[in-house]
Scaffold this motif. Structure first.
Motif, short mmCIF file in Angstrom:
data_model
loop_
_atom_site.label_atom_id
_atom_site.label_comp_id
_atom_site.label_asym_id
_atom_site.label_seq_id
_atom_site.Cartn_x
_atom_site.Cartn_y
_atom_site.Cartn_z
N UNK A 144 3.21 -2.49 -10.53
CA UNK A 144 3.75 -3.84 -10.37
C UNK A 144 2.81 -4.65 -10.49
N UNK A 145 3.16 -5.81 -10.89
CA UNK A 145 2.32 -7.01 -11.66
C UNK A 145 1.61 -7.68 -9.97
N UNK A 146 0.47 -7.24 -9.53
CA UNK A 146 0.11 -7.67 -8.09
C UNK A 146 -0.11 -9.54 -8.23
N UNK A 147 0.46 -9.61 -6.97
CA UNK A 147 0.63 -11.29 -6.70
C UNK A 147 -0.61 -11.67 -5.89
N UNK A 148 -1.51 -12.20 -6.20
CA UNK A 148 -2.85 -12.65 -5.44
C UNK A 148 -2.50 -13.99 -4.87
N UNK A 149 -3.18 -14.16 -3.59
CA UNK A 149 -3.08 -15.12 -2.69
C UNK A 149 -4.27 -15.73 -2.31
N UNK A 150 -4.59 -16.94 -2.52
CA UNK A 150 -6.07 -17.56 -2.35
C UNK A 150 -6.22 -17.40 -0.94
N UNK A 151 -7.43 -16.95 -0.60
CA UNK A 151 -8.01 -16.43 0.64
C UNK A 151 -7.71 -14.90 1.00
N UNK A 152 -6.98 -14.39 0.35
CA UNK A 152 -6.71 -13.06 0.45
C UNK A 152 -7.40 -12.02 -0.68
N UNK A 153 -8.38 -11.20 -0.40
CA UNK A 153 -8.82 -10.31 -1.34
C UNK A 153 -7.61 -9.10 -1.89
N UNK A 154 -7.83 -8.64 -2.98
CA UNK A 154 -6.91 -7.52 -3.25
C UNK A 154 -7.33 -6.35 -2.65
N UNK A 155 -6.23 -5.32 -2.15
CA UNK A 155 -6.70 -4.31 -1.54
C UNK A 155 -7.58 -3.27 -2.40
N UNK A 156 -8.20 -2.41 -1.35
CA UNK A 156 -9.07 -1.52 -1.84
C UNK A 156 -8.16 -0.14 -2.48
N UNK A 157 -8.68 0.64 -3.38
CA UNK A 157 -7.93 1.70 -3.64
C UNK A 157 -8.26 2.95 -2.54
N UNK A 158 -7.32 3.66 -2.49
CA UNK A 158 -7.35 4.76 -1.37
C UNK A 158 -6.42 6.03 -1.83
#
Length: 278
Positions: A144-158
């Protein structure tokens, strides 16, 4: 922990000339069914920078079809893999292993995933994949094309697994309807969830869900009857369903064993506007 679950894996090949032509495949504006029988050798695809692999594309962004995600079932022969698997920096992904063994290197850390293994890979993540075993590796790759949000970091891999995450019973179901959630629903960094849903024989979705989330459902185990947009369809292990946003959907799992599916849905973001052209 020993894996108590089974996962259907396609084998390819071609049906004999004597086989009947008709099948359960259907494509509508509200939903589509891709039955396991149509995943043959002649509909496989390949990717650049991969060795000893092939894949079945069961969902892709397309007008009148999946809009938010793509989904592949990938086969990698012994010794195969890729040092450059993802070419789009905007793409996040979930890998879910259904057969064989995967060596996954994420940002320099090596992981071994077997059947039931699950990995989340955020956008711009550096990863590689190899099959160092003697058996064919098979896994689902949901992008999926990730939808960034100002003030939120992208998730970490796990990395985790079906075996290591406890299923949660849905309210008022006595455990006959459960969901294995690999991401905490309240974590707003995530804009997609890929879960496993399990119904015991006799379990139902007791109303026609009609909601904004787009779904991809791949049946891992068992069989059921689905009510989709006013029509009844039978599905079994190996079948894929695409359900458009707001497609009415309910199901009945008649048995004799559990009915389980891998479920994609888009979550946790504002609805984008279709803006007029200037």
């Amino acid at each position: 922990m020993k894996n108590k679950h089974t996962y259907y894996t396609p084998t390819g090949g071609l049906p004999p000339q004597s086989q009947l032509l008709s099948d359960r495949a259907i494509f509508t504006q509200a939903y589509a069914i891709i039955p396991k029988r149509v995943l043959t050798d002649i509909v496989t695809s390949y990717l650049p920078f991969w060795q000893k692999m092939r894949m079945w594309v069961i969902a892709r962004p397309l007008s009148g079809f999946a809009e938010t995600f793509s989904q592949y079932i990938v086969e990698v022969e012994p010794g195969g893999g890729s040092e450059k698997p993802e070419l789009d920096d905007s793409a996040e992904a979930v890998l879910f292993v259904v057969a064989g063994e995967m060596e996954l290197n994420i940002e320099g850390r090596r992981h071994t995933l077997q059947a039931g293994g699950y990995a989340y890979l955020p956008p711009k993540c550096q990863w590689t994949l190899t099959n160092n075993s003697e058996q064919t590796l098979k896994f689902h790759w949901i992008r999926k094309a990730y939808q960034y949000v100002d003030g939120l970091a992208a998730p970490e891999p796990f990395v985790t697994s079906d075996q290591d995450v406890a299923a949660v019973a849905m309210p008022d179901t006595d455990g006959v309807w459960q969901t294995t959630r690999f991401v905490e629903p309240s974590d707003m960094r995530h804009d997609m969830h890929v879960n496993i849903v399990t119904f015991q024989p006799g379990g139902v979705i007791p109303f026609d869900e009609t909601h904004v989330m787009e779904h991809g459902l791949y049946v891992l185990e068992g069989k059921a009857v689905y009510h989709l947009n006013g029509e009844w369809v039978e599905v079994e292990a190996g079948d894929f369903m695409w359900l458009r946003a707001f497609c009415p959907q309910s199901c009945y799992a008649g048995g004799p064993g559990p009915f389980r599916y891998l479920l994609y849905k888009d979550v946790n973001r504002h609805m984008p506007f279709i803006r007029p052209q200037n």
